[in-house]
Design a protein around this motif. Structure first.
Motif, PDB file in Angstrom:
ATOM      1  N   ALA A  47      78.806  53.844  52.430  1.00 55.29           N
ATOM      2  CA  ALA A  47      78.001  54.187  51.670  1.00 55.29           C
ATOM      3  C   ALA A  47      78.155  56.093  50.850  1.00 55.29           C
ATOM      4  O   ALA A  47      79.413  56.420  51.777  1.00 55.29           O
ATOM      5  N   ALA A  48      77.232  56.378  50.158  1.00 51.62           N
ATOM      6  CA  ALA A  48      76.694  57.681  49.445  1.00 51.62           C
ATOM      7  C   ALA A  48      75.178  58.622  50.184  1.00 51.62           C
ATOM      8  O   ALA A  48      74.543  57.348  50.593  1.00 51.62           O
ATOM      9  N   THR A  49      76.096  59.553  50.621  1.00 47.37           N
ATOM     10  CA  THR A  49      75.127  60.434  51.505  1.00 47.37           C
ATOM     11  C   THR A  49      74.381  61.301  50.199  1.00 47.37           C
ATOM     12  O   THR A  49      75.937  62.117  50.045  1.00 47.37           O
ATOM     13  N   ILE A  50      73.064  62.173  50.182  1.00 46.55           N
ATOM     14  CA  ILE A  50      73.332  63.171  49.029  1.00 46.55           C
ATOM     15  C   ILE A  50      73.179  64.529  49.828  1.00 46.55           C
ATOM     16  O   ILE A  50      73.112  65.453  49.425  1.00 46.55           O
ATOM     17  N   THR A  51      73.255  64.474  51.253  1.00 44.96           N
ATOM     18  CA  THR A  51      72.810  65.321  52.011  1.00 44.96           C
ATOM     19  C   THR A  51      73.855  66.605  51.971  1.00 44.96           C
ATOM     20  O   THR A  51      74.500  66.516  51.946  1.00 44.96           O
ATOM     21  N   PRO A  52      72.615  67.870  51.507  1.00 40.47           N
ATOM     22  CA  PRO A  52      73.750  68.732  51.485  1.00 40.47           C
ATOM     23  C   PRO A  52      74.515  69.623  52.438  1.00 40.47           C
ATOM     24  O   PRO A  52      75.603  70.283  51.449  1.00 40.47           O
ATOM     25  N   THR A  53      74.073  68.819  53.505  1.00 40.13           N
ATOM     26  CA  THR A  53      75.643  69.203  54.478  1.00 40.13           C
ATOM     27  C   THR A  53      77.115  69.301  54.396  1.00 40.13           C
ATOM     28  O   THR A  53      77.241  67.984  53.999  1.00 40.13           O
ATOM     29  N   ASP A  54      77.521  69.872  54.973  1.00 41.43           N
ATOM     30  CA  ASP A  54      79.351  69.403  54.834  1.00 41.43           C
ATOM     31  C   ASP A  54      79.402  68.587  56.270  1.00 41.43           C
ATOM     32  O   ASP A  54      80.329  67.586  56.176  1.00 41.43           O
ATOM     33  N   TYR A  55      78.498  67.872  56.605  1.00 38.20           N
ATOM     34  CA  TYR A  55      78.310  67.470  57.965  1.00 38.20           C
ATOM     35  C   TYR A  55      77.964  66.088  57.400  1.00 38.20           C
ATOM     36  O   TYR A  55      76.507  65.884  56.620  1.00 38.20           O
ATOM     37  N   VAL A  56      78.629  64.802  57.140  1.00 40.50           N
ATOM     38  CA  VAL A  56      77.688  63.620  56.866  1.00 40.50           C
ATOM     39  C   VAL A  56      78.293  62.725  57.748  1.00 40.50           C
ATOM     40  O   VAL A  56      78.170  61.983  57.490  1.00 40.50           O
ATOM     41  N   GLY A  57      78.868  62.518  58.874  1.00 45.59           N
ATOM     42  CA  GLY A  57      78.907  61.484  60.195  1.00 45.59           C
ATOM     43  C   GLY A  57      77.771  60.712  60.961  1.00 45.59           C
ATOM     44  O   GLY A  57      76.954  61.112  60.042  1.00 45.59           O
ATOM     45  N   LEU A  58      78.168  60.165  61.909  1.00 39.92           N
ATOM     46  CA  LEU A  58      76.758  60.065  62.608  1.00 39.92           C
ATOM     47  C   LEU A  58      75.386  60.753  62.356  1.00 39.92           C
ATOM     48  O   LEU A  58      75.609  61.687  63.050  1.00 39.92           O
ATOM     49  N   GLY A  59      74.653  60.004  62.490  1.00 41.95           N
ATOM     50  CA  GLY A  59      73.147  60.574  62.310  1.00 41.95           C
ATOM     51  C   GLY A  59      73.094  60.786  61.211  1.00 41.95           C
ATOM     52  O   GLY A  59      71.785  61.060  61.448  1.00 41.95           O
ATOM     53  N   VAL A  60      73.688  61.001  60.106  1.00 44.38           N
ATOM     54  CA  VAL A  60      73.963  61.086  58.953  1.00 44.38           C
ATOM     55  C   VAL A  60      72.426  60.146  58.185  1.00 44.38           C
ATOM     56  O   VAL A  60      73.169  58.672  58.410  1.00 44.38           O
ATOM     57  N   ARG A  61      71.480  60.338  57.917  1.00 45.32           N
ATOM     58  CA  ARG A  61      70.762  59.191  56.347  1.00 45.32           C
ATOM     59  C   ARG A  61      71.606  59.337  55.176  1.00 45.32           C
ATOM     60  O   ARG A  61      72.109  59.954  54.500  1.00 45.32           O
ATOM     61  N   TYR A  62      71.997  57.681  55.092  1.00 46.60           N
ATOM     62  CA  TYR A  62      73.169  57.958  53.554  1.00 46.60           C
ATOM     63  C   TYR A  62      71.293  56.845  52.633  1.00 46.60           C
ATOM     64  O   TYR A  62      70.970  55.888  53.139  1.00 46.60           O
ATOM     65  N   ASP A  63      71.836  56.930  51.438  1.00 47.91           N
ATOM     66  CA  ASP A  63      71.177  56.992  49.786  1.00 47.91           C
ATOM     67  C   ASP A  63      71.771  55.618  50.084  1.00 47.91           C
ATOM     68  O   ASP A  63      70.043  54.317  49.482  1.00 47.91           O
ATOM     69  N   TYR A  64      73.271  55.261  49.821  1.00 47.18           N
ATOM     70  CA  TYR A  64      73.344  54.034  48.717  1.00 47.18           C
ATOM     71  C   TYR A  64      74.322  52.731  49.838  1.00 47.18           C
ATOM     72  O   TYR A  64      75.043  53.693  50.060  1.00 47.18           O
ATOM     73  N   TRP A  65      74.680  51.892  49.459  1.00 47.79           N
ATOM     74  CA  TRP A  65      74.845  51.269  50.515  1.00 47.79           C
ATOM     75  C   TRP A  65      75.594  49.796  49.040  1.00 47.79           C
ATOM     76  O   TRP A  65      75.035  49.332  48.512  1.00 47.79           O
ATOM     77  N   GLY A  66      77.292  49.608  49.550  1.00 48.45           N
ATOM     78  CA  GLY A  66      77.688  48.713  48.676  1.00 48.45           C
ATOM     79  C   GLY A  66      77.302  47.406  49.203  1.00 48.45           C
ATOM     80  O   GLY A  66      77.746  47.780  50.631  1.00 48.45           O
ATOM     81  N   GLN A  67      78.118  46.686  48.891  1.00 47.68           N
ATOM     82  CA  GLN A  67      78.280  45.163  49.261  1.00 47.68           C
ATOM     83  C   GLN A  67      78.817  44.362  50.830  1.00 47.68           C
ATOM     84  O   GLN A  67      78.603  43.812  51.383  1.00 47.68           O
ATOM     85  N   GLY A  68      79.286  44.949  51.194  1.00 52.78           N
ATOM     86  CA  GLY A  68      80.250  45.190  52.176  1.00 52.78           C
ATOM     87  C   GLY A  68      81.301  44.245  52.166  1.00 52.78           C
ATOM     88  O   GLY A  68      81.608  42.992  50.854  1.00 52.78           O
ATOM     89  N   THR A  69      82.310  44.219  52.853  1.00 55.14           N
ATOM     90  CA  THR A  69      84.615  43.202  52.662  1.00 55.14           C
ATOM     91  C   THR A  69      84.373  42.963  54.294  1.00 55.14           C
ATOM     92  O   THR A  69      84.166  43.618  54.920  1.00 55.14           O
TER      93      THR A  69
END
Length: 124
Positions: free
Chosen positions: A96-118
């Protein structure tokens, strides 16, 4: 935007596997990136994340010391190296990808785009 996860499969307990996630349609280097997983009958859970620069990484306690997340900003690829795999690591893994501007992108951050999974299956 497309995120394509690959590299899943069947692996024995104690083994290793590397997942890849190829991104297109976005400016890869400005997005924080993460891996999540969902086991049968369970909710999706955070696994690991890496900041835009790659300088900060965060991990779920369950995978610390065993998994490593990295990114290649030149080729738009995200990786998850999984070592010492356990049967409880069996799940569908999503990038997944997130546009959040902060350097912290771990638990609790909202993600904007998701892949289909493997699918990753660890046999005991």
């Amino acid at each position: 935007v497309q995120l394509q996860a690959s590299g899943g499969g069947l692996v024995q307990a104690g083994g290793s596997r590397r997942l890849s996630c190829t991104a297109s349609g976005l400016t890869f280097s400005i997005y924080g990136l993460g891996w999540f997983r969902q086991a049968p009958g369970k909710e999706r859970e955070f696994v690991a994340a890496i900041s835009r620069s790659g300088l900060r990484t965060d991990y779920a306690d369950s995978v610390k010391g065993r998994f490593a997340i990295t990114r290649d900003n030149d080729n738009n690829i995200l990786y998850l190296q999984m070592n010492s795999l356990k049967p409880e690591d069996t799940a569908v893994y999503y990038c997944a990808a997130t546009i959040t501007p902060t350097d912290y992108v771990g638990l609790g951050v909202r993600y904007d785009y998701w892949g289909q999974g493997t699918q990753v299956t660890v046999s005991s």
